[in-house]
Design a protein around this motif. Structure first.
Motif, PDB file in Angstrom:
ATOM      1  N   GLY A 185     -64.740  59.745 -55.636  1.00  0.00           N
ATOM      2  CA  GLY A 185     -65.778  59.318 -55.066  1.00  0.00           C
ATOM      3  C   GLY A 185     -65.716  57.753 -54.660  1.00  0.00           C
ATOM      4  N   MET A 186     -66.527  56.717 -54.931  1.00  0.00           N
ATOM      5  CA  MET A 186     -66.578  55.599 -54.455  1.00  0.00           C
ATOM      6  C   MET A 186     -66.196  55.421 -52.825  1.00  0.00           C
ATOM      7  SD  MET A 186     -67.110  53.584 -56.839  1.00  0.00           S
ATOM      8  CE  MET A 186     -66.879  53.443 -58.773  1.00  0.00           C
ATOM      9  N   GLU A 187     -65.261  54.894 -52.567  1.00  0.00           N
ATOM     10  CA  GLU A 187     -64.680  55.141 -51.087  1.00  0.00           C
ATOM     11  C   GLU A 187     -63.725  55.949 -50.684  1.00  0.00           C
ATOM     12  OE1 GLU A 187     -60.979  53.122 -52.527  1.00  0.00           O
ATOM     13  OE2 GLU A 187     -63.137  53.630 -53.379  1.00  0.00           O
ATOM     14  N   VAL A 205     -62.171  66.469 -51.607  1.00  0.00           N
ATOM     15  CA  VAL A 205     -63.475  66.620 -52.126  1.00  0.00           C
ATOM     16  C   VAL A 205     -64.087  65.149 -52.473  1.00  0.00           C
ATOM     17  CG1 VAL A 205     -65.027  67.848 -53.658  1.00  0.00           C
ATOM     18  CG2 VAL A 205     -62.700  68.646 -53.336  1.00  0.00           C
ATOM     19  N   PRO A 206     -65.032  64.782 -51.494  1.00  0.00           N
ATOM     20  CA  PRO A 206     -65.771  63.722 -51.943  1.00  0.00           C
ATOM     21  C   PRO A 206     -66.787  63.938 -52.908  1.00  0.00           C
ATOM     22  CG  PRO A 206     -66.593  64.664 -49.870  1.00  0.00           C
ATOM     23  CD  PRO A 206     -65.519  65.418 -50.141  1.00  0.00           C
ATOM     24  N   THR A 207     -66.907  62.957 -53.787  1.00  0.00           N
ATOM     25  CA  THR A 207     -67.853  63.212 -54.907  1.00  0.00           C
ATOM     26  C   THR A 207     -69.142  62.163 -54.924  1.00  0.00           C
ATOM     27  OG1 THR A 207     -67.105  61.760 -56.486  1.00  0.00           O
ATOM     28  CG2 THR A 207     -66.160  63.940 -56.555  1.00  0.00           C
ATOM     29  N   SER A 208     -70.235  62.527 -55.413  1.00  0.00           N
ATOM     30  CA  SER A 208     -71.285  61.709 -55.450  1.00  0.00           C
ATOM     31  C   SER A 208     -71.447  60.460 -56.218  1.00  0.00           C
ATOM     32  CB  SER A 208     -72.648  62.462 -55.377  1.00  0.00           C
ATOM     33  OG  SER A 208     -72.563  63.091 -56.754  1.00  0.00           O
ATOM     34  N   LEU A 221     -67.068  60.656 -48.115  1.00  0.00           N
ATOM     35  CA  LEU A 221     -66.770  61.868 -47.287  1.00  0.00           C
ATOM     36  C   LEU A 221     -65.991  61.231 -45.967  1.00  0.00           C
ATOM     37  CD1 LEU A 221     -67.552  64.473 -45.849  1.00  0.00           C
ATOM     38  CD2 LEU A 221     -69.762  63.903 -45.564  1.00  0.00           C
ATOM     39  N   LEU A 222     -66.851  60.014 -45.384  1.00  0.00           N
ATOM     40  CA  LEU A 222     -66.420  59.534 -44.066  1.00  0.00           C
ATOM     41  C   LEU A 222     -65.024  59.183 -44.372  1.00  0.00           C
ATOM     42  CD1 LEU A 222     -69.944  57.622 -43.159  1.00  0.00           C
ATOM     43  CD2 LEU A 222     -68.791  59.721 -42.237  1.00  0.00           C
ATOM     44  N   GLY A 223     -64.679  58.311 -45.631  1.00  0.00           N
ATOM     45  CA  GLY A 223     -63.442  57.886 -45.685  1.00  0.00           C
ATOM     46  C   GLY A 223     -62.300  59.086 -45.484  1.00  0.00           C
TER      47      GLY A 223
END
Length: 253
Positions: A185-187, A205-208, A221-223
């Motif tokens: 998550g985070m960045e 996998v980006p997390t919230s 996600l963008l990172g």
């Protein structure tokens, strides 16, 4: 005779028809629900294992307990394989457990498995890595899904860039994996760092997880999407299930 769910059973049915051990009318009855079965509230896709290699998975949110019960009962009648329900809360497990004693609840992953056969396993392993402990629920969804899909799975948790020495002390397990799922998550920087340390394909996998400006996982996600490390594929926010599906296909190539 049960409805067919895999290639071996389909082949046997055709042999039975050829040898007149099964009449054509019975065979047609068995085959007609192979593509899917209409329960009015759900069209259960019995053909998916033949097409994609894995049977349909039940996504629990938004379904009533009665609907989940009906889908599980239908799948149990039509196959002898394992059944997976994702994003399942305790009441979903209780509902399925009332149908069959084979139900297992992986609470951290929020996954229910109706385990009717032993999990197959691959020689090569999928490594699931998390930046922090808070990312573990999404990582466990990926790990359990990959395990049910017949993969050997190893875990490396809480090795984010805030204490990068924790990651650098585990490069060996990363380099021996066939594919790496990185959950952060985070960045979302961990995916880039791992991507710079190994030649193995990475499913990010980006997390919230994160404070306000992380925007519920959009920053991660963008990172990950703009990572300068090569060989990284990115799935949707919190989508441990999707990451496991992709990693499993890579692992079995």
């Amino acid at each position: 005779m049960e409805t067919i769910m895999n290639v071996d059973q389909l082949t046997k049915l055709l042999e039975d028809v050829k040898n007149q051990d099964c009449d054509v009318k019975t065979a047609l009855e068995l085959l007609k629900t192979l593509p899917y079965e209409d329960l009015s509230y759900a069209k259960v896709d019995h053909h998916r294992e033949l097409r994609n290699g894995y049977p349909e998975v039940i996504y629990s949110p938004g379904k009533t307990l009665e609907q989940i019960k009906g889908i599980v009962e239908n799948m149990m009648k039509r196959s002898t394989g394992n059944i997976l329900a994702s994003r399942a809360e305790r009441d979903v497990f209780d509902t399925i457990k009332a149908i069959t004693p084979d139900a297992i609840y992986y609470e951290e992953a929020r996954s229910v498995v109706v385990k009717r056969e032993e999990y197959k396993t691959t020689k090569d392993y999928i490594l699931v890595v998390t930046a922090g402990t808070s990312d573990i629920p999404v990582a466990e969804e990926a790990a359990i899904t990959a395990m049910v899909m017949g993969n050997q799975v190893k875990r490396l948790y809480d090795v984010g860039v805030a204490g990068i020495h924790r990651l650098l002390g585990n490069v060996d397990i990363i380099n021996h994996a066939k594919v790496v799922i990185v959950v952060a998550g985070m960045e979302g920087a961990l995916a880039s760092v791992v991507g710079g340390l190994t030649s193995k394909p990475i499913v990010a996998v980006p997390t919230s997880i994160g404070y306000g400006a992380s925007f519920g996982g959009i920053s991660a996600l963008l990172g990950m999407l703009t990572s300068c490390a090569s060989g990284i594929g990115v799935v949707n926010i919190d989508n441990g299930f999707g990451a496991a599906c992709m990693a499993s296909k890579i692992n079995k190539l």
